[in-house]
Design a protein around this motif. Structure first.
Motif, short mmCIF file in Angstrom:
data_model
loop_
_atom_site.label_atom_id
_atom_site.label_comp_id
_atom_site.label_asym_id
_atom_site.label_seq_id
_atom_site.Cartn_x
_atom_site.Cartn_y
_atom_site.Cartn_z
N TYR A 98 0.71 -1.25 0.22
CA TYR A 98 0.01 0.02 -0.14
C TYR A 98 0.78 1.24 -0.17
N PRO A 99 0.59 2.23 -0.62
CA PRO A 99 -0.61 2.50 -1.58
C PRO A 99 -0.60 2.01 -3.12
N ASN A 100 0.52 1.27 -3.21
CA ASN A 100 0.69 0.40 -4.55
C ASN A 100 0.48 -0.91 -4.43
N ALA A 101 -0.82 -1.57 -4.07
CA ALA A 101 -1.37 -2.91 -3.94
C ALA A 101 -2.20 -3.21 -5.27
N TRP A 102 -1.24 -3.46 -6.33
CA TRP A 102 -2.06 -3.73 -7.51
C TRP A 102 -2.43 -5.25 -7.76
N LEU A 103 -3.73 -5.37 -8.48
CA LEU A 103 -4.20 -6.61 -8.45
C LEU A 103 -4.73 -6.65 -10.05
N ARG A 104 -4.85 -7.92 -10.40
CA ARG A 104 -5.30 -7.99 -11.81
C ARG A 104 -5.87 -9.49 -11.90
N LEU A 105 -7.20 -9.24 -12.69
CA LEU A 105 -7.76 -10.56 -13.24
C LEU A 105 -7.82 -10.82 -14.75
N LYS A 106 -7.59 -11.72 -15.40
CA LYS A 106 -7.46 -11.76 -16.62
C LYS A 106 -8.04 -13.10 -17.39
N ARG A 107 -9.26 -12.96 -18.11
CA ARG A 107 -9.73 -14.21 -18.63
C ARG A 107 -9.52 -14.20 -20.28
N THR A 108 -8.87 -15.41 -20.56
CA THR A 108 -8.58 -15.86 -21.81
C THR A 108 -9.24 -17.16 -22.41
N GLY A 109 -10.48 -16.91 -22.97
CA GLY A 109 -11.08 -18.40 -23.12
C GLY A 109 -11.70 -18.83 -21.67
N GLN A 110 -11.42 -19.93 -21.28
CA GLN A 110 -11.77 -20.69 -20.24
C GLN A 110 -10.60 -20.74 -19.23
N THR A 111 -9.48 -19.94 -19.48
CA THR A 111 -8.54 -19.69 -18.53
C THR A 111 -8.47 -18.58 -17.73
N THR A 132 -6.37 -21.19 -13.58
CA THR A 132 -7.09 -22.15 -13.40
C THR A 132 -7.75 -22.52 -14.94
N ASP A 133 -7.94 -23.82 -15.35
CA ASP A 133 -8.83 -23.90 -16.46
C ASP A 133 -10.35 -24.40 -16.09
N LEU A 134 -11.11 -23.25 -16.51
CA LEU A 134 -12.43 -23.33 -16.08
C LEU A 134 -13.17 -24.42 -16.88
N SER A 135 -12.74 -24.94 -18.16
CA SER A 135 -13.29 -25.88 -18.84
C SER A 135 -13.62 -27.12 -18.06
N THR A 136 -12.51 -27.43 -17.16
CA THR A 136 -12.68 -28.74 -16.42
C THR A 136 -13.33 -28.56 -15.36
N ASN A 137 -14.04 -27.44 -14.90
CA ASN A 137 -14.83 -27.24 -13.76
C ASN A 137 -15.98 -28.52 -13.66
N SER A 138 -16.14 -28.85 -12.11
CA SER A 138 -17.27 -29.87 -12.13
C SER A 138 -18.62 -29.34 -12.48
N ASN A 139 -18.82 -28.01 -12.47
CA ASN A 139 -20.23 -27.58 -12.87
C ASN A 139 -20.20 -26.95 -14.09
N GLY A 140 -19.31 -27.33 -14.89
CA GLY A 140 -19.20 -26.73 -16.31
C GLY A 140 -18.34 -25.70 -16.72
N TRP A 222 -5.84 -20.88 -28.23
CA TRP A 222 -4.56 -21.17 -27.55
C TRP A 222 -4.67 -21.84 -26.30
N THR A 223 -4.23 -23.02 -25.95
CA THR A 223 -4.45 -24.02 -24.81
C THR A 223 -3.29 -23.81 -24.01
N PRO A 224 -3.23 -23.69 -22.51
CA PRO A 224 -2.30 -23.54 -21.59
C PRO A 224 -1.44 -24.89 -21.69
N VAL A 225 -0.20 -25.03 -21.67
CA VAL A 225 0.54 -26.29 -21.74
C VAL A 225 1.22 -26.34 -20.41
N GLY A 226 1.75 -25.38 -19.78
CA GLY A 226 2.11 -25.11 -18.27
C GLY A 226 2.94 -23.98 -18.07
N THR A 227 3.54 -23.95 -16.83
CA THR A 227 4.31 -22.70 -16.53
C THR A 227 5.97 -23.12 -16.11
N ALA A 228 6.00 -24.50 -16.35
CA ALA A 228 7.35 -24.92 -15.94
C ALA A 228 8.23 -24.41 -17.31
#
Length: 246
Positions: A98-111, A132-140, A222-228
């Motif tokens: 604070y006062p520079n506590a920046w936050l960000r949410l980004k949606r790309t497709g179901q990611t 998270t990959d929302l396409s794999t969510n148990s609620n769809g 574009w499908t996520p492969v991983g962050t490694a």
């Protein structure tokens, strides 16, 4: 809980800077949230700042001096009364600056990704804390239209009979941008080498997510492969294009 939101359809990139807070509870929260609906117990994902610690100012409910971290919480099951919010973090947290506590949410497709920055000018200095990959969510998968905005919670409720409310969470936010494009973001340099039946990818600068698509251009998915980094991918024999995204 208070939610100041707007409706968004399909991809979005939302940022905000939290400037200040009060401390009714050591786990009081302020930040960004995506909700499937405005009804109770809706699926939701957030990234939030907790109050500072070690500043000599205890929380109003006497629980302590503040959790002093950036959290990523979610309720990934829809419509369940009493379902506990759980962490969806996959990367490092930090102390809110604070006062520079920046936050960000980004949606790309179901990611969905959650990122933070502690710089006065975040530019490309974003660190990914959750994905998270929302396409794999148990609620769809998540529907195209959702609600996104600033979420706050005192985390310490006054009694129903209270005539003077003490446990109010008051926070100040600025620089809210729901069509954010990160400036000065250098393109990643991606290299690939064969290792037996696998392809090993590495890239600079560090950070980001390796993504793949069978095609390039406006219609590419574009499908996520991983962050490694480096990442080992089996050589399938099919045509695939690779890139590094946020």
């Amino acid at each position: 809980f208070n939610f100041s939101c707007e409706s968004k359809t399909n991809d979005f990139d939302v940022v905000v800077r939290q400037v200040s807070f009060t401390k009714p509870d050591n786990n009081s929260k302020g930040g960004l949230m995506i909700r499937e609906a405005l009804t109770p117990y809706s699926r939701n994902w957030n990234i939030v700042n907790d109050p500072t610690s070690g500043d000599g100012v205890p929380a109003l409910d006497g629980t302590g001096n503040g959790a002093n971290t950036i959290e990523c919480n979610c309720r990934s099951t829809n419509g369940v009364n009493g379902a506990v919010s759980l962490s969806w973090a996959t990367g490092p947290a930090a102390v809110p600056n604070y006062p520079n506590a920046w936050l960000r949410l980004k949606r790309t497709g179901q990611t969905l990704r959650a990122l933070w920055s502690t710089n006065a000018d975040p530019s490309s200095n974003w660190t990914q804390e959750a994905m998270t990959d929302l396409s794999t969510n148990s609620n769809g998968p998540l529907p195209p239209a959702v609600y996104v905005g600033i979420a706050c919670a005192a985390h310490a409720n006054d009694s129903v009979s209270a005539t003077v409310l003490k446990n109010q969470y008051q926070a100040s936010f600025t620089n809210y941008n729901s069509a954010y494009i990160a400036p000065n973001t250098p393109p990643a340099t991606l290299s690939a080498t064969m290792s037996g039946a696998n392809i090993v990818f590495s890239w600079t600068p560090l950070g980001g997510t390796l993504q793949s698509s069978p095609i390039v251009g406006p219609g590419a998915t574009w499908t996520p492969v991983g962050t490694a980094n480096p990442a080992t991918v089996p050589a399938s024999g099919d045509t695939k294009f690779f890139r590094v995204g946020p």
